[in-house]
Design a protein around this motif. Structure first.
Motif, PDB file in Angstrom:
ATOM      1  N   GLU A   2      15.742  81.040   6.373  1.00 40.86           N
ATOM      2  CA  GLU A   2      16.805  80.703   5.445  1.00 40.86           C
ATOM      3  C   GLU A   2      16.700  79.253   4.981  1.00 40.86           C
ATOM      4  OE1 GLU A   2      20.470  81.236   7.600  1.00 40.86           O
ATOM      5  OE2 GLU A   2      20.328  79.264   8.546  1.00 40.86           O
TER       6      GLU A   2
ATOM      7  N   VAL B 265      27.235  79.144  -8.677  1.00 39.75           N
ATOM      8  CA  VAL B 265      25.858  79.618  -8.496  1.00 39.75           C
ATOM      9  C   VAL B 265      25.324  80.113  -9.841  1.00 39.75           C
ATOM     10  CG1 VAL B 265      24.396  81.311  -7.338  1.00 39.75           C
ATOM     11  CG2 VAL B 265      26.312  80.258  -6.101  1.00 39.75           C
TER      12      VAL B 265
ATOM     13  N   LEU C  30      22.563  85.797  -0.315  1.00 45.82           N
ATOM     14  CA  LEU C  30      23.120  84.472  -0.606  1.00 45.82           C
ATOM     15  C   LEU C  30      24.580  84.487  -0.203  1.00 45.82           C
ATOM     16  CD1 LEU C  30      22.621  82.170  -3.621  1.00 45.82           C
ATOM     17  CD2 LEU C  30      24.954  82.818  -2.997  1.00 45.82           C
TER      18      LEU C  30
ATOM     19  N   ILE D 221      25.908  76.570   0.844  1.00 44.45           N
ATOM     20  CA  ILE D 221      25.287  77.812   0.386  1.00 44.45           C
ATOM     21  C   ILE D 221      24.099  78.107   1.292  1.00 44.45           C
ATOM     22  CG2 ILE D 221      23.980  78.877  -1.492  1.00 44.45           C
ATOM     23  CD1 ILE D 221      25.663  77.220  -3.439  1.00 44.45           C
ATOM     24  N   GLU D 222      23.976  79.351   1.718  1.00 44.87           N
ATOM     25  CA  GLU D 222      22.828  79.796   2.500  1.00 44.87           C
ATOM     26  C   GLU D 222      22.093  80.877   1.721  1.00 44.87           C
ATOM     27  OE1 GLU D 222      23.663  81.267   6.364  1.00 44.87           O
ATOM     28  OE2 GLU D 222      24.411  79.361   7.148  1.00 44.87           O
ATOM     29  N   VAL D 223      20.774  80.815   1.750  1.00 45.16           N
ATOM     30  CA  VAL D 223      19.946  81.885   1.198  1.00 45.16           C
ATOM     31  C   VAL D 223      19.021  82.340   2.313  1.00 45.16           C
ATOM     32  CG1 VAL D 223      18.279  82.582  -0.543  1.00 45.16           C
ATOM     33  CG2 VAL D 223      20.018  80.859  -1.099  1.00 45.16           C
TER      34      VAL D 223
ATOM     35  N   ILE E 157      14.108  80.770  -5.977  1.00 43.21           N
ATOM     36  CA  ILE E 157      15.575  80.660  -5.937  1.00 43.21           C
ATOM     37  C   ILE E 157      15.986  79.194  -5.883  1.00 43.21           C
ATOM     38  CG2 ILE E 157      17.619  81.147  -4.528  1.00 43.21           C
ATOM     39  CD1 ILE E 157      16.201  83.752  -3.656  1.00 43.21           C
TER      40      ILE E 157
END
Length: 523
Positions: free
Chosen positions: A9, A20, A135, A156-158, A178
């Motif tokens: 991540e 976003v 996300l 924010i986490e992806v 991204i």
């Protein structure tokens, strides 16, 4: 039963006003599907002196969401962690406690932070509906425990989906694409590697070991009289500390039975023990010899499993290389049965050692040694001179053993002598590895030449051990009414392999003992 998930991540800074961008413009992402908002409540645990956080490890008990339970996250690489999950329970599950033992020892973990998060989740999907990544926009409220300061932020986490992780290069490429879109929207990577590290930093108080994110290592640091940079003591202690940290870090990998973990832990034990012997003019042997004896014990307990692993792999390869017409009888099945029983025994022995009070006492002793090192007079001298002299002395020792072996005729005495020479080669190589940060290229070149001798002698020893195993397998086959032809054939090939190694030794040794290799160390 705990399960493991590889977590890949990236985290980004955000505020309540952050928007976003349209991520369907990212190649491969066809649709962004809103999954709604979930409420998460997690209590993070650590030792009172934050040993886990110091090593970027997080342990939490979380309720809410689809994966509530106990989660232990172990770092693998930047942005990559292994998350070991256990069912929700009031107390820490034993399996996770075992993975923490090398750091927690006989202590306990206590609540240090509570994080309550509102997680707005969105799935990034391919055209066929395959989940590529998740996300989430997390609104976080942190509370230091017990009853301490509070902090709040949005991030924010992806995170890559499980199926995306295993695709060669595709996962990183997707994350890069991204991130490119997020950066164009002025969304920047987070400076904090985890929510816990940020919470500890933002709720820290004066004197807190987490202040500024600079966490103290598990072992205490040396007192004010620590050797200065450039001295032999400083160089040797840096190497010893590196091995001590490797032992602690590899412990959970061994318990999880990860590939090569037992081998690497055994190597760390051997490297430290070898350093104590090689640099005995720097560190007092009255103190290090008993520690070395305990390291020898631990390496021995690990060696049973590791040696069996190496032997099985060798014999399996030998069988696979034979033409089918020469594989008579159920040789693969017999090897599998013979190896499995020994592997199980070796595994039990490894775990018993790691769970023993003796092992924990060794770890504590290493911490004490590094906190108050038993320095001798040479520790204050110039590192280049002291280390070069020690490396050359180990090389002299190797020279004597190689000379003794080469004077013998083939047979049992030669096998033993070559094995002793192999151990001396390993010690000389480790000595050069420890000196490499100080002596630079000459030490690395020296280590490379000696390693070639070590590898050759290792091949010889492996052939000797394989012959013993093949005799045992042949006896078992004969007793079961099977033909022992294939085992005898392999025995002959191992004899040839040993003879070939003996024949290559003179040239390899000539390269490793060249005068210019030695002379370069003292320039």
């Amino acid at each position: 039963m705990a399960e493991t998930k590889r977590e890949i991540e990236r985290k980004y800074e955000a505020t309540s006003r952050t928007r976003v961008p349209d991520l369907t413009r990212v190649p491969a992402v066809a649709e962004v599907v809103d999954q709604g908002v979930m409420e998460l409540d997690a209590v993070y645990y650590d030792t009172p002196d934050l040993r886990l956080a110091a090593d970027a490890i997080t342990l939490r008990r979380r309720t809410g969401g689809s994966d509530e339970g106990w989660h232990l996250k172990l770092p693998v690489a930047s942005g990559i962690r292994d998350e070991i999950r256990a069912p929700l329970a009031d107390t820490l599950p034993g399996e996770l406690a075992g993975l923490l033992r090398s750091r927690v020892r006989d202590g306990e973990v206590v609540p240090v932070v509570r994080l309550r998060s509102a997680r707005d989740v969105r799935h990034l999907q391919a055209a066929d509906g395959t989940l590529l990544a998740e996300l989430s926009i997390d609104t976080v409220h942190a509370e230091r425990l017990p009853g301490g300061a509070e902090a709040a932020w949005t991030e924010i986490e992806v995170e890559l989906a499980d199926d995306t992780e295993g695709t060669d290069g595709a996962g990183e490429a997707l994350l890069d694409a991204i991130e490119k879109r997020l950066r164009k929207a002025d969304i920047r990577p987070s400076s904090a590697p985890s929510k816990l590290s940020r919470a500890l930093k933002e709720t820290s108080t004066d004197g807190d070991t987490a202040s500024g994110g600079a966490l103290a290592p598990t072992g205490a640091s040396a007192p004010g009289g620590a050797p200065a940079p450039g001295t032999a003591g400083h160089a040797v202690l840096a190497y010893v500390r590196e091995q001590a940290e490797a032992i602690v870090a590899l412990d959970p990998a061994v318990r999880r039975d990860l590939p090569d973990a037992v081998h690497q832990l055994r190597v760390a034990c051997r490297r430290m023990r070898s350093a104590f012997k090689t640099y005995r003019k720097v560190l007092d042997r009255d103190v290090t010899d008993p520690v070395g004896a305990e390291l020898k014990w631990l390496a021995g307990e690990l060696g049973v499993a590791r040696d069996q692993e190496v032997l099985t792999e060798r014999l399996r390869g030998r069988i696979d290389a034979l033409p089918r017409t020469l594989r008579l009888g159920p040789v693969r099945g017999r090897l599998r049965t013979w190896s499995a029983a020994r592997a199980r025994s070796g595994r039990r022995r490894v775990l018993a050692a790691l769970d023993s009070a003796r092992y924990l006492a060794l770890l504590d002793t290493l911490d004490e040694l590094l906190a108050d090192p038993p320095l001798r007079k040479a520790a204050a001298r110039d590192a280049r001179k002291v280390l070069a002299r020690a490396v050359l002395k180990d090389h002299d020792r190797l020279t004597a053993r190689v000379g003794r072996a080469r004077a013998l005729d083939p047979g049992r005495d030669l096998d033993v002598a070559l094995h002793e020479a192999r151990k001396a080669a390993k010690r000389a190589r480790y000595a050069a590895d420890a000196a490499a940060p100080t002596l630079g290229k000459p030490a690395r070149r020296f280590a490379k030449r000696v390693k070639s001798v070590q590898s050759l002698l290792g091949e010889h020893q492996d052939a000797v051990v394989a012959r013993e195993a093949l005799r045992e397998l042949a006896d078992q086959a004969h007793a079961a009414g099977e033909t022992a032809f294939t085992w005898g054939l392999l025995h002959g090939r191992e004899e040839a392999a040993a003879a070939a190694a003996e024949g290559e030794l003179p040239d390899a040794w000539a390269r490793a003992s060249a005068p210019e290799i030695r002379a370069a160390l003292t320039r």
